[in-house]
Design a protein around this motif. Structure first.
Motif, PDB file in Angstrom:
ATOM      1  N   PRO A 122       0.839  -1.198   0.000  1.00 24.83           N
ATOM      2  CA  PRO A 122       0.000   0.000   0.000  1.00 24.83           C
ATOM      3  C   PRO A 122       0.877   1.252   0.000  1.00 24.83           C
ATOM      4  CG  PRO A 122      -0.754  -1.567   1.644  1.00 24.83           C
ATOM      5  CD  PRO A 122       0.555  -2.078   1.134  1.00 24.83           C
ATOM      6  N   VAL A 124       0.584   4.370   0.717  1.00 21.67           N
ATOM      7  CA  VAL A 124       0.641   5.296   1.854  1.00 21.67           C
ATOM      8  C   VAL A 124       1.655   4.820   2.892  1.00 21.67           C
ATOM      9  CG1 VAL A 124      -0.671   6.207   3.794  1.00 21.67           C
ATOM     10  CG2 VAL A 124      -1.687   6.165   1.522  1.00 21.67           C
ATOM     11  N   PHE A 125       1.674   3.517   3.146  1.00 25.57           N
ATOM     12  CA  PHE A 125       2.593   2.980   4.152  1.00 25.57           C
ATOM     13  C   PHE A 125       4.049   3.234   3.745  1.00 25.57           C
ATOM     14  CE2 PHE A 125      -1.321   0.976   5.130  1.00 25.57           C
ATOM     15  CZ  PHE A 125      -1.273   0.599   6.452  1.00 25.57           C
ATOM     16  N   ILE A 209      -5.364  13.038  -3.902  1.00 26.38           N
ATOM     17  CA  ILE A 209      -5.803  12.420  -2.652  1.00 26.38           C
ATOM     18  C   ILE A 209      -4.615  11.841  -1.888  1.00 26.38           C
ATOM     19  CG2 ILE A 209      -7.100  10.488  -1.681  1.00 26.38           C
ATOM     20  CD1 ILE A 209      -9.326  11.027  -3.408  1.00 26.38           C
ATOM     21  N   ALA A 212      -2.546  14.603  -0.360  1.00 21.59           N
ATOM     22  CA  ALA A 212      -3.229  15.222   0.772  1.00 21.59           C
ATOM     23  C   ALA A 212      -3.267  14.270   1.963  1.00 21.59           C
ATOM     24  CB  ALA A 212      -4.640  15.634   0.372  1.00 21.59           C
ATOM     25  N   THR A 213      -3.396  12.965   1.699  1.00 18.83           N
ATOM     26  CA  THR A 213      -3.403  12.002   2.799  1.00 18.83           C
ATOM     27  C   THR A 213      -2.082  12.050   3.555  1.00 18.83           C
ATOM     28  OG1 THR A 213      -4.853  10.575   1.508  1.00 18.83           O
ATOM     29  CG2 THR A 213      -3.757   9.574   3.391  1.00 18.83           C
ATOM     30  N   PRO A 304     -10.734  -0.878 -10.840  1.00 15.17           N
ATOM     31  CA  PRO A 304     -10.700  -0.245  -9.519  1.00 15.17           C
ATOM     32  C   PRO A 304      -9.393  -0.475  -8.777  1.00 15.17           C
ATOM     33  CG  PRO A 304     -12.817  -1.252  -9.872  1.00 15.17           C
ATOM     34  CD  PRO A 304     -11.937  -1.674 -11.011  1.00 15.17           C
ATOM     35  N   ALA A 305      -8.629  -1.489  -9.168  1.00 11.62           N
ATOM     36  CA  ALA A 305      -7.336  -1.722  -8.512  1.00 11.62           C
ATOM     37  C   ALA A 305      -6.484  -0.476  -8.603  1.00 11.62           C
ATOM     38  CB  ALA A 305      -6.620  -2.881  -9.176  1.00 11.62           C
ATOM     39  N   ARG A 306      -6.682   0.236  -9.684  1.00 12.25           N
ATOM     40  CA  ARG A 306      -5.920   1.436  -9.940  1.00 12.25           C
ATOM     41  C   ARG A 306      -5.969   2.410  -8.772  1.00 12.25           C
ATOM     42  NH1 ARG A 306      -7.511   5.946 -10.686  1.00 12.25           N
ATOM     43  NH2 ARG A 306      -9.649   5.293 -10.594  1.00 12.25           N
ATOM     44  N   SER A 307      -7.142   2.584  -8.226  1.00 16.11           N
ATOM     45  CA  SER A 307      -7.254   3.594  -7.191  1.00 16.11           C
ATOM     46  C   SER A 307      -7.308   2.977  -5.807  1.00 16.11           C
ATOM     47  CB  SER A 307      -8.513   4.418  -7.426  1.00 16.11           C
ATOM     48  OG  SER A 307      -9.608   3.554  -7.494  1.00 16.11           O
ATOM     49  N   ALA A 308      -7.197   1.665  -5.756  1.00 15.60           N
ATOM     50  CA  ALA A 308      -7.421   1.024  -4.473  1.00 15.60           C
ATOM     51  C   ALA A 308      -6.372   1.398  -3.438  1.00 15.60           C
ATOM     52  CB  ALA A 308      -7.450  -0.490  -4.649  1.00 15.60           C
ATOM     53  N   THR A 309      -5.218   1.851  -3.883  1.00 23.48           N
ATOM     54  CA  THR A 309      -4.185   2.130  -2.893  1.00 23.48           C
ATOM     55  C   THR A 309      -4.171   3.581  -2.461  1.00 23.48           C
ATOM     56  OG1 THR A 309      -2.685   2.451  -4.710  1.00 23.48           O
ATOM     57  CG2 THR A 309      -2.627   0.313  -3.615  1.00 23.48           C
ATOM     58  N   SER A 310      -4.992   4.395  -3.093  1.00 25.96           N
ATOM     59  CA  SER A 310      -4.748   5.819  -2.903  1.00 25.96           C
ATOM     60  C   SER A 310      -5.577   6.455  -1.800  1.00 25.96           C
ATOM     61  CB  SER A 310      -4.980   6.558  -4.213  1.00 25.96           C
ATOM     62  OG  SER A 310      -6.315   6.381  -4.614  1.00 25.96           O
ATOM     63  N   ARG A 311      -6.548   5.734  -1.279  1.00 24.04           N
ATOM     64  CA  ARG A 311      -7.363   6.416  -0.280  1.00 24.04           C
ATOM     65  C   ARG A 311      -6.992   6.019   1.122  1.00 24.04           C
ATOM     66  NH1 ARG A 311      -9.483   6.566  -4.565  1.00 24.04           N
ATOM     67  NH2 ARG A 311     -10.469   8.457  -5.275  1.00 24.04           N
TER      68      ARG A 311
ATOM     69  N   TYR B 140     -16.710   8.852  -3.435  1.00 20.34           N
ATOM     70  CA  TYR B 140     -15.518   8.315  -4.062  1.00 20.34           C
ATOM     71  C   TYR B 140     -14.409   9.364  -4.119  1.00 20.34           C
ATOM     72  CZ  TYR B 140     -12.825   5.911  -7.679  1.00 20.34           C
ATOM     73  OH  TYR B 140     -11.842   5.293  -8.384  1.00 20.34           O
ATOM     74  N   TYR B 145     -10.215  10.954   5.485  1.00 13.01           N
ATOM     75  CA  TYR B 145     -10.111  11.783   6.688  1.00 13.01           C
ATOM     76  C   TYR B 145     -11.038  12.985   6.620  1.00 13.01           C
ATOM     77  CZ  TYR B 145      -6.878  13.641   3.311  1.00 13.01           C
ATOM     78  OH  TYR B 145      -6.324  14.074   2.147  1.00 13.01           O
ATOM     79  N   TRP B 196     -16.851   3.370  -3.737  1.00 19.04           N
ATOM     80  CA  TRP B 196     -16.361   2.680  -4.942  1.00 19.04           C
ATOM     81  C   TRP B 196     -16.939   1.287  -5.132  1.00 19.04           C
ATOM     82  CZ3 TRP B 196     -12.631  -1.279  -5.913  1.00 19.04           C
ATOM     83  CH2 TRP B 196     -11.974  -1.783  -4.785  1.00 19.04           C
ATOM     84  N   LEU B 246      -9.635  -7.305  -4.177  1.00 17.22           N
ATOM     85  CA  LEU B 246      -9.085  -6.040  -4.648  1.00 17.22           C
ATOM     86  C   LEU B 246      -8.960  -5.000  -3.567  1.00 17.22           C
ATOM     87  CD1 LEU B 246     -10.807  -5.250  -8.033  1.00 17.22           C
ATOM     88  CD2 LEU B 246      -8.408  -5.659  -7.581  1.00 17.22           C
ATOM     89  N   PRO B 249      -5.715  -3.355  -0.194  1.00 11.83           N
ATOM     90  CA  PRO B 249      -4.914  -2.146   0.017  1.00 11.83           C
ATOM     91  C   PRO B 249      -5.756  -0.948   0.442  1.00 11.83           C
ATOM     92  CG  PRO B 249      -4.512  -3.082  -2.161  1.00 11.83           C
ATOM     93  CD  PRO B 249      -5.612  -3.873  -1.557  1.00 11.83           C
ATOM     94  N   LEU B 250      -6.938  -0.815  -0.167  1.00 12.32           N
ATOM     95  CA  LEU B 250      -7.818   0.296   0.201  1.00 12.32           C
ATOM     96  C   LEU B 250      -8.221   0.195   1.664  1.00 12.32           C
ATOM     97  CD1 LEU B 250      -9.892   2.633  -0.800  1.00 12.32           C
ATOM     98  CD2 LEU B 250     -11.543   0.791  -0.635  1.00 12.32           C
ATOM     99  N   THR B 253      -5.320   1.130   3.894  1.00 13.22           N
ATOM    100  CA  THR B 253      -5.018   2.554   3.899  1.00 13.22           C
ATOM    101  C   THR B 253      -6.087   3.348   4.638  1.00 13.22           C
ATOM    102  OG1 THR B 253      -3.932   2.257   1.780  1.00 13.22           O
ATOM    103  CG2 THR B 253      -4.428   4.489   2.442  1.00 13.22           C
ATOM    104  N   TYR B 271       1.406   1.986  13.470  1.00 17.36           N
ATOM    105  CA  TYR B 271       2.279   2.345  12.355  1.00 17.36           C
ATOM    106  C   TYR B 271       2.544   3.841  12.358  1.00 17.36           C
ATOM    107  CZ  TYR B 271       4.243   2.703   7.733  1.00 17.36           C
ATOM    108  OH  TYR B 271       5.104   2.946   6.695  1.00 17.36           O
TER     109      TYR B 271
END
Lengths: 311, 315
Positions: A122, A124-125, A209, A212-213, A304-311, B140, B145, B196, B246, B249-250, B253, B271
């Motif tokens: 992920p 963000v980590f 996003i 900003a996170t 959706p995998a594309r954005s799955a890590t960004s939030r 979405y 936060y 989403w 899927l 990761p979301l 995070t 963390y």
């Protein structure tokens, strides 16, 4: 028929709205400081936490910075970083995906496992971890966020390439002795341009996003640099004090910007797809994947995998 | 099926190795030497040498990587000198809280998003669909936060309905001690996920509705209720499997952000605290854990999908 037409127009209207919002935001960030010049570098203890007034339309924050002016400066930094990330990630991802798709075999497998590896962490980590090692700067943030953003385009373009490489004109080009690079640059990539542009637009939204996170969690640019996420991070401390101007304007602006880029991306996809009815963000992307073949289609590969890590 | 499964598991193993390699690289990006970080800047060269020998830091990097891998294989996630605790047990103690929080957020979101997405797909381009699309696009586009702050401002600071902080009880699954404190964090996660999930379900259902077997079902005069219940809904459950894989990761995070905002004692907050204290072993331990969860999630989803949908295996 008329229903479909009306829907087309509506889609278009949404896209136009998004585009107008983006233009307004850019004007706000670039022209704003000329109309409303403020000092966003020197703190001033005499001006801390002032309520909105004629001199400070949105008040001042805990460091005495004018909030309206800070929104402009912060917005500019945010947009610059996000646009640079989208451009860099799209370029890298497209090349990577095209090479992998055209090469096939062991090289393709290796390249895609590298993509999977980056996708598994992920963003963000890892970004927070990196921020604890080095103080983030603008170029560093662009590079590092891009390092976690090229994966979507890489998979997307690989899928497109897999379906393109069996087309007659690609085969003809290769038969006439075109090398791998020429095939990629002249025949494959130009035909994926639509998909790339749509994806890049969504990437701007995602990068905003993500950026900003990081700032909101306290791992953004160092002061006095301003970002919307950083303003939220600082303003949150005053949520109980009623200093609404230190929290809500930055949050609303952030949200509107992301919505605007998502609207533009969605409209672009609809128009380029020639199928306004494609639905959510899935449409073309998912179809491209399922048409493309290995590895397993829908699950790990849908858009959706594309954005799955960004939030 | 077994060929597909074997290939998919092989991929997952390769990616897991990649993840450990990446984390190993991250570990070696840390500034200064570990010996000086632990023993202090005035440690004698002899003490540093002894420390390096004791911790295997004088071996070549490939050997160190293999040792690191061997350690991970035995479930050893490292040792936090700052907390004076092993990272593995530390995280294991907090994991139940995360599973409850993230699991609830996922489950509730699914209960909302699945019917919503289906309803939108069957009423495509009608006003209901447009309104729902506008709402889900807004959700979405909202950073988690920001949503959390709005909920705190409205329901906690404004209306005094709910506490802005999760329960702080220690012990296994301590957050369950104070269910009211759980409402806002779970609500935040739910809304983020609905944003989403429902868009995804909607577009998947639209694709299903255009399939030939749906047209056939309609052509043979099956009532719409049965067409939707028997053919569309069942196939949409496939998308749930996809979402499960899927969204890891979301979920991780948004879990991190929500734990930070609502002060939920969990891996995410640990963390964050570790990051502010430059407690690298904890950070890297969580990163390994997050990477493993993502790889397992997507591999399991692919396998489940292949088990449910034979068309996938034949590729």
């Amino acid at each position: 028929m008329s229903g479909a037409l009306r829907h087309d127009l509506l889609r278009h209207r949404l896209g136009v709205t998004g585009l107008a919002l983006v233009a307004l935001l850019i004007a706000f960030c670039v022209l704003g400081p000329i109309i409303h010049p403020t000092d966003q570098v020197h703190t001033n203890v005499e001006l801390t936490n002032l309520a909105p007034s004629a001199g400070h339309p949105l008040g001042t924050d805990a460091d005495g910075y004018d909030v309206l002016g800070r929104l402009m400066v912060g917005g500019r930094a945010t947009l610059e970083i996000a646009l640079a990330v989208a451009a860099l990630a799209t370029l890298l991802g497209a090349l990577w995906g095209a090479v992998a798709g055209l090469a096939g075999g062991a090289l393709d497998a290796l390249m895609m496992r590298i993509v999977d590896t980056f996708l598994a962490l992920p963003a963000v980590f890892v970004l927070i971890y990196l921020a604890t090692i080095v103080q983030p700067t603008v170029p560093l943030l662009i590079g590092v966020i891009a390092l976690f953003s090229w994966l979507g385009p890489a998979r997307l373009i690989r899928g497109e390439t897999l379906s393109l490489r069996t087309r007659e004109y690609v085969e003809a080009a290769r038969a006439m002795g075109a090398g791998r690079w020429r095939t990629i640059v002249r025949h494959v990539l130009p035909n994926t341009l639509g998909v790339l542009v749509v994806n890049a637009t969504f990437q701007v939204a995602d990068a905003i996003i993500l950026l900003a996170t990081l700032a909101f969690l306290g791992f953004g640019l160092a002061p006095p640099a301003a970002t919307w996420g950083g303003m939220l991070y600082q303003g949150t401390s005053y949520l109980l004090d009623g200093y609404w101007w230190e929290v809500y304007p930055a949050g609303v602006l952030l949200m509107v910007t992301v919505i605007a880029f998502n609207l533009v991306g969605g409209a672009l996809r609809d128009v380029l797809d020639g199928d306004a009815a494609a639905g959510g963000r899935g449409g073309r992307v998912r179809r491209a994947r399922t048409a493309a073949g290995p590895p397993a289609p829908a699950p790990s590969a849908a858009s959706p995998a594309r954005s799955a890590t960004s939030r | 099926m077994s060929g597909f499964a074997l290939r998919r598991v092989g991929q997952a193993v390769a990616v897991l190795l990649g993840v450990t390699l990446l984390v190993f690289v991250l570990e070696h990006l840390t500034p200064g030497s570990l010996a000086h970080a632990i023993l202090g800047p005035r440690a004698t060269p002899a003490a540093v040498a002894a420390f390096n020998a004791a911790n295997g830091l004088n071996h070549p990097l490939p050997v160190q990587y293999l040792t690191f891998l061997w350690r991970l294989l035995h479930g050893n996630l490292g040792y936090s000198y700052r907390l004076n605790r092993s990272v593995g047990p530390l995280l294991a103690g907090e994991l139940p809280n995360d599973l409850i929080l993230v699991g609830l957020g996922f489950a509730v979101a699914l209960v909302i998003a699945l019917p919503l997405g289906l309803a939108q797909a069957t009423r495509r381009n009608r006003p209901v669909d447009h309104v729902a699309s506008a709402v889900t696009l807004t959700l979405y586009s909202m950073p988690s936060y920001w949503l959390a702050l709005l909920l705190i401002a409205g329901l906690s600071v404004g209306a005094h309905l709910l506490p802005p902080e999760a329960g702080q009880s220690a012990g296994t699954a301590g957050i369950l001690q104070d269910p009211r404190g759980l409402v806002l964090p779970v609500l935040t996660l739910t809304l983020v996920n609905v944003g989403w999930f429902s868009r995804y379900v909607r577009s998947a259902a639209i694709d299903t509705l255009a399939q030939e077997y749906v047209r056939l079902a309609r052509a043979k005069g099956l009532p719409e209720r049965l067409v939707l219940g028997r053919h569309v809904l069942r196939n949409s459950l496939l998308t749930v499997v996809t979402l499960l894989g899927l969204s890891v990761p979301l979920l991780l995070t948004s879990g991190l952000v929500v734990e930070y905002v609502f002060n939920v004692p969990g891996v995410g907050l640990t963390y964050w605290t570790a990051a502010t204290n430059a407690d690298y072993p904890v950070e890297l331990g969580v990163t390994v854990l997050a990477g493993t969860a993502t790889v397992l999630g997507s591999a399991l989803a692919d396998l489940a999908y292949a088990a449910l949908d034979p068309r996938v295996r034949t590729r």
